[in-house]
Scaffold this active site. Structure first.
Site, short mmCIF file in Angstrom:
data_model
loop_
_atom_site.label_atom_id
_atom_site.label_comp_id
_atom_site.label_asym_id
_atom_site.label_seq_id
_atom_site.Cartn_x
_atom_site.Cartn_y
_atom_site.Cartn_z
N SER A 54 6.49 -5.25 4.90
CA SER A 54 5.53 -4.27 5.25
C SER A 54 4.08 -4.61 5.58
CB SER A 54 5.73 -3.07 4.42
OG SER A 54 5.11 -3.52 3.28
N GLY A 91 10.06 -3.36 2.95
CA GLY A 91 10.86 -3.45 1.95
C GLY A 91 11.71 -4.75 1.74
N ASN A 119 8.18 -8.88 -2.49
CA ASN A 119 9.19 -7.96 -2.84
C ASN A 119 10.14 -8.38 -3.68
OD1 ASN A 119 8.28 -5.44 -1.56
ND2 ASN A 119 9.21 -6.24 0.22
N ASP A 202 -1.82 5.17 -0.61
CA ASP A 202 -0.88 4.54 -1.64
C ASP A 202 -1.42 3.68 -2.58
OD1 ASP A 202 -0.98 2.33 -0.02
OD2 ASP A 202 1.28 2.66 0.92
N HIS A 205 -0.85 -0.72 0.69
CA HIS A 205 -0.81 -1.23 2.27
C HIS A 205 -2.31 -1.06 2.74
CE1 HIS A 205 3.45 -0.11 1.54
NE2 HIS A 205 3.73 -1.20 2.18
#
Length: 227
Positions: A54, A91, A119, A202, A205
């Site tokens: 991402s 993801g 990840n 968040d 990002h």
């Protein structure tokens, strides 16, 4: 350093919360189709593929705000004959990246920027497994494109994963670069990770400005290979 640690703790928490959504096969297939369509629109110029998560996809932003698109603007301003393809997928793990590699191998790739592994680390995947997957991706790309230039984007894990794991994880990227005669971006989120104003709500990002800084970090390594 304190901000960076907070950043990673939050990142880990949100990954756990979103893990179920990101394993949805229908959503994944749709996302992969979207990424593949980006490749199909490229022109007959040299191709630079950004293959990642991402962070590369520019989650939460417009496509033109993600760092690969900003790299394309730099290329165009210098009138260099290269087309950028953003093959980032939110993801994505090293195993996932390895499994969707077939469509990449249909392209004549001149520069392959590999941004995978974060990840895996956040899910506690053994470093040896992640490294095997990354090496398999590199091998496959090289086999299909013998003259390809490989650039590996490094990442880091938070200290709460344990000293041995975090050290082995961070060492994985320079080791792969050395073993494959590849270039290395030591830390993709340099000067961005853990800086609140450079990340979206968040806390994970990057904002458009954060992506701009990432583009500069990547460009410092990429530009000499294009001249």
């Amino acid at each position: 350093m304190r901000n960076l640690q907070k950043f990673y703790v939050l990142l880990w928490s949100l990954i756990l919360l979103s893990c179920g959504d990101r394993t949805n096969q229908n959503e994944r297939s749709s996302s992969i189709d979207e990424v593949e369509n980006r490749v199909e629109t490229t022109t007959e110029t040299g191709l630079i593929m950004f293959y990642g998560t991402s962070l590369t996809a520019g989650l939460g932003l417009e496509q033109e705000q993600a760092y690969p698109a900003l790299i394309q603007k730099k290329i165009d301003s210098l009138d260099l004959p290269y087309q950028v393809v953003n093959a980032g997928l939110s993801g994505e793990t090293t195993a996932g990246g390895r499994s969707r590699l077939d469509w990449v191998l249909n392209q004549d790739v001149d520069v392959f920027v590999l941004e995978l592994g974060a990840n895996d680390g956040l899910r506690g995947v053994p470093v040896e497994e992640s490294k095997r997957n990354l090496q398999a991706i590199i091998d496959a790309v090289k086999e299909n494109n013998p003259d390809v230039k490989i650039i590996i984007a490094g990442m880091q894990m938070p200290p709460n994963f344990g000293r041995e794991y975090t050290q082995n994880f961070s060492n994985m990227f320079p080791e792969l670069a050395e073993e494959n005669d590849a270039l290395l971006i030591p830390f993709l989120l340099e000067n961005v990770g853990g800086v609140p104003e450079l990340n979206q709500r968040d806390g994970i990002h990057p904002t458009a400005e954060g992506q701009r800084i990432m583009a500069e970090t990547v460009w410092n390594v990429l530009e000499p290979e294009l001249q």
